[in-house]
Scaffold this motif. Structure first.
Motif, PDB file in Angstrom:
ATOM      1  N   GLY A   1       0.841  -1.376   0.088  1.00 41.67           N
ATOM      2  CA  GLY A   1       0.056   0.095  -0.087  1.00 41.67           C
ATOM      3  C   GLY A   1       0.862   1.275   0.112  1.00 41.67           C
ATOM      4  N   PHE A   2       0.334   2.374  -0.590  1.00 44.97           N
ATOM      5  CA  PHE A   2       1.090   3.608  -0.447  1.00 44.97           C
ATOM      6  C   PHE A   2       0.479   4.825   0.148  1.00 44.97           C
ATOM      7  CE2 PHE A   2       2.301   0.963  -4.098  1.00 44.97           C
ATOM      8  CZ  PHE A   2       3.767   1.081  -4.095  1.00 44.97           C
ATOM      9  N   VAL A   3       1.369   5.523   0.933  1.00 42.52           N
ATOM     10  CA  VAL A   3       0.687   6.779   1.325  1.00 42.52           C
ATOM     11  C   VAL A   3       1.233   8.069   0.619  1.00 42.52           C
ATOM     12  CG1 VAL A   3       0.321   8.376   3.574  1.00 42.52           C
ATOM     13  CG2 VAL A   3       0.542   5.823   3.685  1.00 42.52           C
ATOM     14  N   PHE A   4       0.578   8.803  -0.047  1.00 40.86           N
ATOM     15  CA  PHE A   4       1.236  10.013  -0.928  1.00 40.86           C
ATOM     16  C   PHE A   4       1.005  11.159  -0.040  1.00 40.86           C
ATOM     17  CE2 PHE A   4       0.539   8.541  -5.641  1.00 40.86           C
ATOM     18  CZ  PHE A   4       1.340   7.483  -5.332  1.00 40.86           C
ATOM     19  N   VAL A   5       1.831  11.776   0.375  1.00 40.11           N
ATOM     20  CA  VAL A   5       1.901  12.981   1.462  1.00 40.11           C
ATOM     21  C   VAL A   5       2.320  14.262   0.646  1.00 40.11           C
ATOM     22  CG1 VAL A   5       2.727  13.958   3.712  1.00 40.11           C
ATOM     23  CG2 VAL A   5       2.359  11.332   3.214  1.00 40.11           C
ATOM     24  N   TYR A   6       1.669  15.249   0.678  1.00 43.75           N
ATOM     25  CA  TYR A   6       1.927  16.603   0.180  1.00 43.75           C
ATOM     26  C   TYR A   6       1.437  17.697   1.308  1.00 43.75           C
ATOM     27  CZ  TYR A   6      -3.076  17.384  -1.038  1.00 43.75           C
ATOM     28  OH  TYR A   6      -4.506  17.649  -1.053  1.00 43.75           O
ATOM     29  N   SER A   7       1.999  18.683   1.058  1.00 46.13           N
ATOM     30  CA  SER A   7       1.813  19.860   2.129  1.00 46.13           C
ATOM     31  C   SER A   7       1.023  20.788   1.191  1.00 46.13           C
ATOM     32  CB  SER A   7       3.032  20.816   2.388  1.00 46.13           C
ATOM     33  OG  SER A   7       2.726  21.830   3.008  1.00 46.13           O
ATOM     34  N   ILE A   8      -0.288  21.011   1.964  1.00 46.52           N
ATOM     35  CA  ILE A   8      -1.242  21.951   1.523  1.00 46.52           C
ATOM     36  C   ILE A   8      -0.645  23.433   1.213  1.00 46.52           C
ATOM     37  CG2 ILE A   8      -3.114  20.862   2.435  1.00 46.52           C
ATOM     38  CD1 ILE A   8      -3.355  23.271   4.512  1.00 46.52           C
ATOM     39  N   THR A   9       0.454  23.836   1.877  1.00 48.86           N
ATOM     40  CA  THR A   9       1.285  24.986   1.566  1.00 48.86           C
ATOM     41  C   THR A   9       2.085  24.914   0.409  1.00 48.86           C
ATOM     42  OG1 THR A   9       2.791  24.575   3.068  1.00 48.86           O
ATOM     43  CG2 THR A   9       0.778  25.515   4.038  1.00 48.86           C
ATOM     44  N   ASP A  10       2.328  23.916  -0.123  1.00 50.06           N
ATOM     45  CA  ASP A  10       3.489  23.786  -1.234  1.00 50.06           C
ATOM     46  C   ASP A  10       2.833  22.945  -2.490  1.00 50.06           C
ATOM     47  OD1 ASP A  10       5.548  23.306  -2.846  1.00 50.06           O
ATOM     48  OD2 ASP A  10       6.796  21.990  -1.469  1.00 50.06           O
ATOM     49  N   TYR A  11       2.402  23.685  -3.400  1.00 51.86           N
ATOM     50  CA  TYR A  11       1.743  23.327  -4.735  1.00 51.86           C
ATOM     51  C   TYR A  11       2.803  22.069  -5.265  1.00 51.86           C
ATOM     52  CZ  TYR A  11      -1.501  22.734  -8.501  1.00 51.86           C
ATOM     53  OH  TYR A  11      -2.557  22.113  -9.413  1.00 51.86           O
ATOM     54  N   GLU A  12       4.051  22.350  -5.572  1.00 53.07           N
ATOM     55  CA  GLU A  12       4.948  21.485  -5.842  1.00 53.07           C
ATOM     56  C   GLU A  12       4.967  20.305  -5.555  1.00 53.07           C
ATOM     57  OE1 GLU A  12       6.816  22.206  -8.736  1.00 53.07           O
ATOM     58  OE2 GLU A  12       5.190  23.712  -8.957  1.00 53.07           O
ATOM     59  N   SER A  13       4.714  20.089  -4.045  1.00 59.77           N
ATOM     60  CA  SER A  13       4.654  18.509  -3.488  1.00 59.77           C
ATOM     61  C   SER A  13       3.303  18.122  -3.908  1.00 59.77           C
ATOM     62  CB  SER A  13       4.716  18.795  -1.943  1.00 59.77           C
ATOM     63  OG  SER A  13       3.698  19.501  -1.486  1.00 59.77           O
ATOM     64  N   PHE A  14       2.370  18.621  -4.389  1.00 59.18           N
ATOM     65  CA  PHE A  14       1.201  18.301  -4.926  1.00 59.18           C
ATOM     66  C   PHE A  14       1.423  17.699  -6.436  1.00 59.18           C
ATOM     67  CE2 PHE A  14      -3.179  18.691  -7.042  1.00 59.18           C
ATOM     68  CZ  PHE A  14      -3.738  17.982  -6.326  1.00 59.18           C
ATOM     69  N   ARG A  15       2.028  18.558  -6.845  1.00 65.31           N
ATOM     70  CA  ARG A  15       2.359  18.362  -8.434  1.00 65.31           C
ATOM     71  C   ARG A  15       2.935  16.948  -8.702  1.00 65.31           C
ATOM     72  NH1 ARG A  15       5.857  21.878 -11.443  1.00 65.31           N
ATOM     73  NH2 ARG A  15       5.299  20.422 -13.320  1.00 65.31           N
ATOM     74  N   VAL A  16       3.684  16.421  -7.975  1.00 66.38           N
ATOM     75  CA  VAL A  16       4.667  15.461  -7.982  1.00 66.38           C
ATOM     76  C   VAL A  16       3.790  14.196  -8.098  1.00 66.38           C
ATOM     77  CG1 VAL A  16       5.371  15.142  -5.777  1.00 66.38           C
ATOM     78  CG2 VAL A  16       7.057  14.334  -7.488  1.00 66.38           C
ATOM     79  N   LEU A  17       2.573  13.992  -7.424  1.00 62.58           N
ATOM     80  CA  LEU A  17       1.846  12.997  -7.007  1.00 62.58           C
ATOM     81  C   LEU A  17       1.457  12.244  -8.167  1.00 62.58           C
ATOM     82  CD1 LEU A  17      -0.124  14.218  -3.762  1.00 62.58           C
ATOM     83  CD2 LEU A  17       2.159  13.027  -3.896  1.00 62.58           C
ATOM     84  N   ARG A  18       0.927  13.019  -9.133  1.00 63.52           N
ATOM     85  CA  ARG A  18       0.247  12.191 -10.439  1.00 63.52           C
ATOM     86  C   ARG A  18       1.179  11.530 -11.257  1.00 63.52           C
ATOM     87  NH1 ARG A  18      -2.538  16.006 -12.136  1.00 63.52           N
ATOM     88  NH2 ARG A  18      -4.624  15.427 -11.439  1.00 63.52           N
ATOM     89  N   PRO A  19       2.742  12.136 -11.327  1.00 65.71           N
ATOM     90  CA  PRO A  19       3.647  11.466 -12.093  1.00 65.71           C
ATOM     91  C   PRO A  19       4.167  10.075 -11.138  1.00 65.71           C
ATOM     92  CG  PRO A  19       4.126  13.684 -12.313  1.00 65.71           C
ATOM     93  CD  PRO A  19       2.931  13.476 -11.213  1.00 65.71           C
ATOM     94  N   LEU A  20       4.301  10.374  -9.877  1.00 64.83           N
ATOM     95  CA  LEU A  20       4.735   9.334  -8.879  1.00 64.83           C
ATOM     96  C   LEU A  20       3.680   8.060  -8.993  1.00 64.83           C
ATOM     97  CD1 LEU A  20       6.265   8.009  -6.847  1.00 64.83           C
ATOM     98  CD2 LEU A  20       5.040   9.305  -5.195  1.00 64.83           C
ATOM     99  N   HIS A  21       2.445   8.329  -8.918  1.00 70.60           N
ATOM    100  CA  HIS A  21       1.373   7.558  -9.424  1.00 70.60           C
ATOM    101  C   HIS A  21       1.549   6.651 -10.547  1.00 70.60           C
ATOM    102  CE1 HIS A  21      -2.754   5.639 -10.025  1.00 70.60           C
ATOM    103  NE2 HIS A  21      -2.593   4.956  -9.089  1.00 70.60           N
ATOM    104  N   GLN A  22       1.944   7.471 -12.063  1.00 66.44           N
ATOM    105  CA  GLN A  22       2.102   6.730 -13.086  1.00 66.44           C
ATOM    106  C   GLN A  22       3.205   5.900 -12.993  1.00 66.44           C
ATOM    107  OE1 GLN A  22       2.357  10.222 -15.515  1.00 66.44           O
ATOM    108  NE2 GLN A  22       0.127  10.487 -15.635  1.00 66.44           N
TER     109      GLN A  22
END
Length: 202
Positions: A68-89
């Protein structure tokens, strides 16, 4: 910070850089005790001006054996959110047919004034990736972090039960050995010592 909060119920803002350590924790889910291994992976980033991720080999090894996976990002850092879709791919390329539980965890829910990623965006991405979504604050809400991990544990338990004891994927990769909690205690002690020293110099 989330892993430390989950494992020890303590929050420490400053500690040594992520070393990619692996920790174990026992849980009781639906009356059955399970042993959860949490791989605290190094930071994943996007390559310059692309939607491709830069992954250390340690992360790829973790992806191969993870259930299983936990994808963590900060709501104060949009770049940390952007990386999640490519990581999932990237994960889907490694496991194209596996139904792996995924938790999308938005951290720093206490810093609403600095928010760069809306809850709606988080929910939409979780739905797109086929995972669940939660917004937490590692600093202020130990219960929220614990509940999120417990929810993932329940999904993992159901997923493993549906496999009837058989390994979900036909991989022959050795799962890394999990150290005892001494390493985490050492990291916490170092952090507390350094915080104490900095406080005495003020």
């Amino acid at each position: 910070a989330l892993v430390v909060r989950f494992l020890t119920k303590r929050f420490i803002g400053d500690y040594e850089a992520n070393t990619g350590a692996l920790y174990s924790r026992k849980f009781t889910i639906d009356g059955e005790q399970i042993s959860l291994q949490v791989q605290d992976t190094p930071f994943v980033s996007l390559e310059d001006d692309t939607d491709s991720i830069c992954c250390q080999e340690q992360i790829n090894r973790s992806i191969y054996w993870a259930d299983g996976f936990v994808f963590v990002y900060s709501i104060t850092d949009y770049e940390s959110f952007r990386v999640l879709r490519p990581l999932h791919q990237h994960i889907r390329r490694i496991h194209p047919n596996a139904n792996i539980p995924l938790l999308l965890m938005a951290n720093k829910g206490d810093l609403l004034r600095a928010r760069q990623v809306s809850s709606k965006e988080g929910l939409q991405l979780a739905a797109e990736l086929g995972g669940t979504y939660c917004e937490v604050s590692a600093r202020e809400n130990c219960e929220g972090v614990h509940e999120a991990f417990q929810q993932l544990c329940q999904e993992l338990s159901r997923s493993s039960s549906s496999c009837n004891g058989e390994k979900r994927r036909g991989l022959h990769l050795v799962r890394p050995k999990s150290p005892n909690m001494q390493d985490l205690k050492r990291r916490l002690k170092q952090a507390l010592t350094s915080k104490g020293k900095s406080a005495t110099t003020l």
